[in-house]
Write a protein that holds these residues in place. Structure first.
Motif, mmCIF file in Angstrom:
data_model
loop_
_atom_site.group_PDB
_atom_site.id
_atom_site.type_symbol
_atom_site.label_atom_id
_atom_site.label_comp_id
_atom_site.label_asym_id
_atom_site.label_seq_id
_atom_site.Cartn_x
_atom_site.Cartn_y
_atom_site.Cartn_z
ATOM 1 N N UNK A 83 0.782 -1.228 0.000
ATOM 2 C CA UNK A 83 0.000 0.000 0.000
ATOM 3 C C UNK A 83 0.813 1.277 0.000
ATOM 4 N N UNK A 84 1.962 1.257 -0.610
ATOM 5 C CA UNK A 84 2.804 2.448 -0.734
ATOM 6 C C UNK A 84 3.040 2.716 -2.216
ATOM 7 N N UNK A 85 4.101 3.407 -2.530
ATOM 8 C CA UNK A 85 4.445 3.642 -3.927
ATOM 9 C C UNK A 85 5.906 3.276 -4.178
ATOM 10 N N UNK A 86 6.283 2.079 -3.707
ATOM 11 C CA UNK A 86 7.619 1.584 -4.013
ATOM 12 C C UNK A 86 7.639 1.123 -5.455
ATOM 13 N N UNK A 87 8.785 1.298 -6.111
ATOM 14 C CA UNK A 87 8.884 0.961 -7.525
ATOM 15 C C UNK A 87 10.250 0.342 -7.811
ATOM 16 N N UNK A 107 0.137 -3.766 -3.819
ATOM 17 C CA UNK A 107 -0.284 -2.370 -4.009
ATOM 18 C C UNK A 107 0.896 -1.406 -3.975
ATOM 19 N N UNK A 108 1.855 -1.678 -4.843
ATOM 20 C CA UNK A 108 2.994 -0.806 -5.082
ATOM 21 C C UNK A 108 3.156 -0.692 -6.587
ATOM 22 N N UNK A 109 4.342 -0.336 -7.048
ATOM 23 C CA UNK A 109 4.571 -0.196 -8.487
ATOM 24 C C UNK A 109 5.832 -0.944 -8.908
ATOM 25 N N UNK A 110 6.090 -2.096 -8.274
ATOM 26 C CA UNK A 110 7.239 -2.906 -8.657
ATOM 27 C C UNK A 110 7.045 -3.420 -10.072
ATOM 28 N N UNK A 111 8.160 -3.580 -10.791
ATOM 29 C CA UNK A 111 8.056 -4.072 -12.166
ATOM 30 C C UNK A 111 9.151 -5.089 -12.449
ATOM 31 N N UNK A 112 9.186 -5.533 -13.689
ATOM 32 C CA UNK A 112 10.137 -6.572 -14.079
ATOM 33 C C UNK A 112 9.551 -7.946 -13.808
ATOM 34 N N UNK A 113 10.387 -8.954 -13.949
ATOM 35 C CA UNK A 113 9.954 -10.332 -13.706
ATOM 36 C C UNK A 113 9.802 -10.587 -12.212
ATOM 37 N N UNK A 114 8.924 -11.524 -11.869
ATOM 38 C CA UNK A 114 8.880 -12.009 -10.490
ATOM 39 C C UNK A 114 10.213 -12.714 -10.266
ATOM 40 N N UNK A 115 10.939 -12.329 -9.219
ATOM 41 C CA UNK A 115 12.300 -12.836 -9.043
ATOM 42 C C UNK A 115 12.389 -14.344 -8.870
ATOM 43 N N UNK A 116 13.385 -14.930 -9.523
ATOM 44 C CA UNK A 116 13.671 -16.353 -9.387
ATOM 45 C C UNK A 116 14.129 -16.699 -7.975
ATOM 46 N N UNK A 117 14.802 -15.755 -7.318
ATOM 47 C CA UNK A 117 15.367 -16.019 -5.996
ATOM 48 C C UNK A 117 14.310 -16.244 -4.918
#
Length: 167
Positions: A83-87, A107-117
Motif C-alpha cells: 500500500x505504498x508507492x515503491x517501484x 499495491x505498489x509499483x514494482x516491475x520486471x519479472x517475479x524474481x527467481x530467488x
C-alpha cells in the motif's frame, strides 16, 4: 554481541530510509539514532534475539526503491511494504532473509519479472505480490517454497488469484 548486531540492523534501516520519500514525515522524529531501533515506527524486535524481526510500513504513503541492504536484516520474519508507492525491482539481496515467513509487497509499483530467488525463501508462508507491474511468467522456483500457504499475484496477471495450501 546483541547490541552490535542491533546496530547493524539500525544501519541497515537507515540506509533503507535514505532511499525513501517520506511525504507524511513518518520517519522524521522517530527513525533516528537517538532512540532504539526496536522503538521505531513499523519495527518490532524479537524477545528471544533482540533483533529486528518485523518491518511493517504498510499504507504509510512512502515512495522509493528497496535498498539491497534490507537483506542484512537476518532475523526478519515479516516484511510488509504494501500500500505504498515503491517501484523498481526487488533486489536479489532479499534472498538472504532465510527466516522470512511473510512477504507482502502488494499495491505498489514494482516491475520486471517475479524474481527467481523467491525459491530460496523456504520458510515463506505468505507471498503477496498483487497489484504491481510484474511481467513475464510465474517462476518455477516458487515450487521450492515448501511452506507456502498463500501465493497472491492478484491483478498483475489478469485478476487471477492463486492460492497454494499446505502440501
Amino acid at each position: 554481541m546483541t547490541l552490535r548486531n542491533l546496530t547493524t540492523d539500525q544501519s541497515t534501516l537507515l540506509e533503507f530510509k535514505d532511499q525513501i520519500l517520506d511525504s507524511h514525515n513518518v520517519f522524521a522524529s522517530n527513525w533516528s539514532i537517538t532512540s532504539s531501533v526496536c522503538h521505531w515506527v513499523g519495527i518490532s524486535c524479537s524477545a528471544r534475539h533482540g533483533r529486528v524481526s518485523v518491518l511493517d510500513l504498510s499504507h504509510m504513503g512512502l515512495e522509493g526503491t528497496i535498498a539491497p541492504h534490507l537483506g542484512n536484516l537476518s532475523f526478519l520474519v515479516s516484511l510488509n511494504l504494501s500500500g505504498n508507492n515503491f517501484h523498481g525491482y526487488l533486489p536479489k539481496e532479499l534472498a538472504k532473509l532465510r527466516r522470512l515467513k511473510l512477504l507482502d509487497q502488494s499495491y505498489n509499483a514494482f516491475d520486471g519479472d517475479i524474481p527467481l530467488w523467491f525459491g530460496a525463501l523456504h520458510k515463506i508462508k505468505y507471498l503477496i505480490l498483487s497489484n504491481n507491474n510484474f511481467t513475464g511468467t510465474i517462476p518455477l522456483t516458487l515450487a521450492n517454497m515448501s511452506n507456502l500457504e498463500t501465493l497472491d499475484l492478484g491483478a498483475q496477471f489478469g485478476s487471477r488469484k492463486n492460492s497454494i495450501r499446505d502440501r
